[in-house]
Write a protein that holds these residues in place. Structure first.
Motif, PDB file in Angstrom:
ATOM      1  N   LEU A  92      39.005 -43.188   2.762  1.00  0.00           N
ATOM      2  CA  LEU A  92      39.818 -43.273   1.537  1.00  0.00           C
ATOM      3  C   LEU A  92      41.224 -42.795   1.720  1.00  0.00           C
ATOM      4  O   LEU A  92      42.157 -43.083   0.947  1.00  0.00           O
ATOM      5  N   LEU A 116      31.836 -46.799  -5.418  1.00  0.00           N
ATOM      6  CA  LEU A 116      32.233 -45.610  -5.314  1.00  0.00           C
ATOM      7  C   LEU A 116      31.300 -44.611  -6.387  1.00  0.00           C
ATOM      8  O   LEU A 116      30.964 -43.552  -6.109  1.00  0.00           O
ATOM      9  N   ALA A 162      28.171 -43.866  -4.320  1.00  0.00           N
ATOM     10  CA  ALA A 162      28.456 -42.966  -3.108  1.00  0.00           C
ATOM     11  C   ALA A 162      28.147 -41.537  -3.734  1.00  0.00           C
ATOM     12  O   ALA A 162      28.420 -40.876  -4.666  1.00  0.00           O
ATOM     13  N   LEU A 170      32.458 -38.701  -0.887  1.00  0.00           N
ATOM     14  CA  LEU A 170      33.668 -39.382  -0.581  1.00  0.00           C
ATOM     15  C   LEU A 170      34.418 -38.601   0.172  1.00  0.00           C
ATOM     16  O   LEU A 170      34.812 -37.345   0.094  1.00  0.00           O
ATOM     17  N   TRP A 175      38.409 -38.473   2.080  1.00  0.00           N
ATOM     18  CA  TRP A 175      39.554 -38.674   2.152  1.00  0.00           C
ATOM     19  C   TRP A 175      40.351 -38.561   3.585  1.00  0.00           C
ATOM     20  O   TRP A 175      41.456 -38.098   3.892  1.00  0.00           O
ATOM     21  N   HIS A 217      42.171 -43.697  -5.456  1.00  0.00           N
ATOM     22  CA  HIS A 217      41.075 -43.157  -6.044  1.00  0.00           C
ATOM     23  C   HIS A 217      41.238 -41.576  -6.407  1.00  0.00           C
ATOM     24  O   HIS A 217      40.252 -41.035  -5.975  1.00  0.00           O
TER      25      HIS A 217
END
Length: 360
Positions: A303, A316, A319, A322, A324, A337
């Protein structure tokens, strides 16, 4: 707000009846010195208030997460998301360098996180002396806390199983599900295969994204060739780890990782100028063919790879975690996001950490 926000506990402000926090501090270097003591005494605890029964220890889910000085808000958001989406008994090991320990504790104790059970653990960078090759391409990847995952048994010794998470994650599922990941016999850890990534919108924009060993190791070097690992072998991402401490110690994983770090200092076998982080490469070597896999929904990553690439909103919502990973962090600008991350942000009581993304 993300779909699971508040689904379990909602706000963390539950009043005086909530669980009281526990906090201790211990140096990793001290842990190293105490390992012989540990073997003699069976279980070596951090403090008197941590002397739980075996049944209580079995009930706890230990989660290790680092809190670096310049991005401490990331760790706090991750902790908030984990705690808020589970009814499990979580024990957070929040790892920092010596000059950040008091700030970590203050942030937790003077915010909505004050109800969590946690230990603040000092990581002494001296354990890395002579093991990290200077690298000017991405010096931020050489920060000492990047290597905490190598030393899990020195942080955790009363638990059989532990979860390690990078700080730039948000958990939307019940962390109990991740903890229940099955590790095959003889496997010290479980990771997410880089070849199991779901389709991305505009995947062609992920320029430079690597998912094989070729992107992490220098196959021009004889030492790498001698490993006999095909360069097209699928890599894995160690930003989410479920680890078996008994197997880790039995296989001397930490010693193996340190050996490859030292070899890299001598031979420059991998570097951050290649596709991957310098902390990933030795793990790829040591765990090759000897790890279990995590449910792909428990590690939706990249991400932070490009501000131009997005997952579908429906995906999403499905998920569980998450990540990044990449240069574009959700608390900064540009990023994508970041609304999903912002909803878990815990303001810094000291006012030092401030959001710089477009939603702030």
């Amino acid at each position: 707000m993300p779909p699971n926000a508040g689904a379990r506990k909602g706000s963390l402000d539950h009043g005086p009846a909530a669980r009281a926090p526990r906090a201790e501090t211990q140096s990793v270097l001290e842990r190293t010195q105490e390992l012989s003591l540990q073997r003699q005494r069976g279980t070596l605890r951090l403090g008197d208030d941590d002397s739980g029964t075996p049944e209580e220890l079995d009930d706890e889910i230990p989660v290790v997460i680092c809190a670096a000085a310049g991005r401490m808000g990331a760790a706090m958001a991750a902790i908030n998301s984990i705690y808020s989406n589970t009814d499990a008994n979580i024990l957070f090991y929040v790892v920092g360098l010596r000059n950040t320990l008091s700030r970590i504790r203050k942030w937790i104790e003077h915010s909505k996180l004050r109800e969590i059970n946690f230990k603040v653990v000092e990581f002494n960078p001296m354990v890395l002396k002579g093991k990290i090759r200077p690298d000017s391409a991405r010096p931020e990847l050489l920060q000492p806390l990047n290597f905490v995952r190598f030393y899990l048994p020195l942080l955790i010794h009363q638990h059989e199983k532990v979860i390690y998470l990078d700080d730039d994650v948000i958990v939307q599922g019940d962390i109990q599900e991740l903890y229940d990941t099955t590790l095959a016999l003889g496997h010290a850890a479980a990771f997410s295969d880089d070849c199991d990534l779901p389709s991305l919108q505009d995947r062609h924009r992920l320029v430079g994204l690597q998912n094989t060993y070729m992107g992490f190791l220098d196959y021009r070097k004889q030492t790498i060739k001698d490993l006999g690992i095909s360069p097209s072998t699928c890599s894995f991402n160690p930003g989410v780890i479920v680890a078996n401490m008994t197997e880790w110690k039995h296989q001397r994983i930490t010693k193996q990782l340190e050996r490859w770090m030292q070899k890299n200092v001598e031979e420059n076998l991998y570097s951050s100028s290649m596709g991957g982080e310098v902390a990933t490469s030795p793990m790829l070597i040591v765990f090759h063919g000897k790890y279990s896999t995590i449910n792909p929904l428990w590690h939706i990553r990249h991400l932070g790879w490009s501000p131009d690439t997005r997952y579908s909103e429906h995906f999403l919502q499905e998920a569980k975690l998450l990540h990044w990973n990449g240069r574009h962090k959700p608390w900064d600008f540009p990023s994508v996001h970041n609304d999903l991350w912002d909803s878990w942000f815990v303001p810094d009581p000291a006012g030092i950490f401030k959001l710089r993304n477009q939603n702030s």
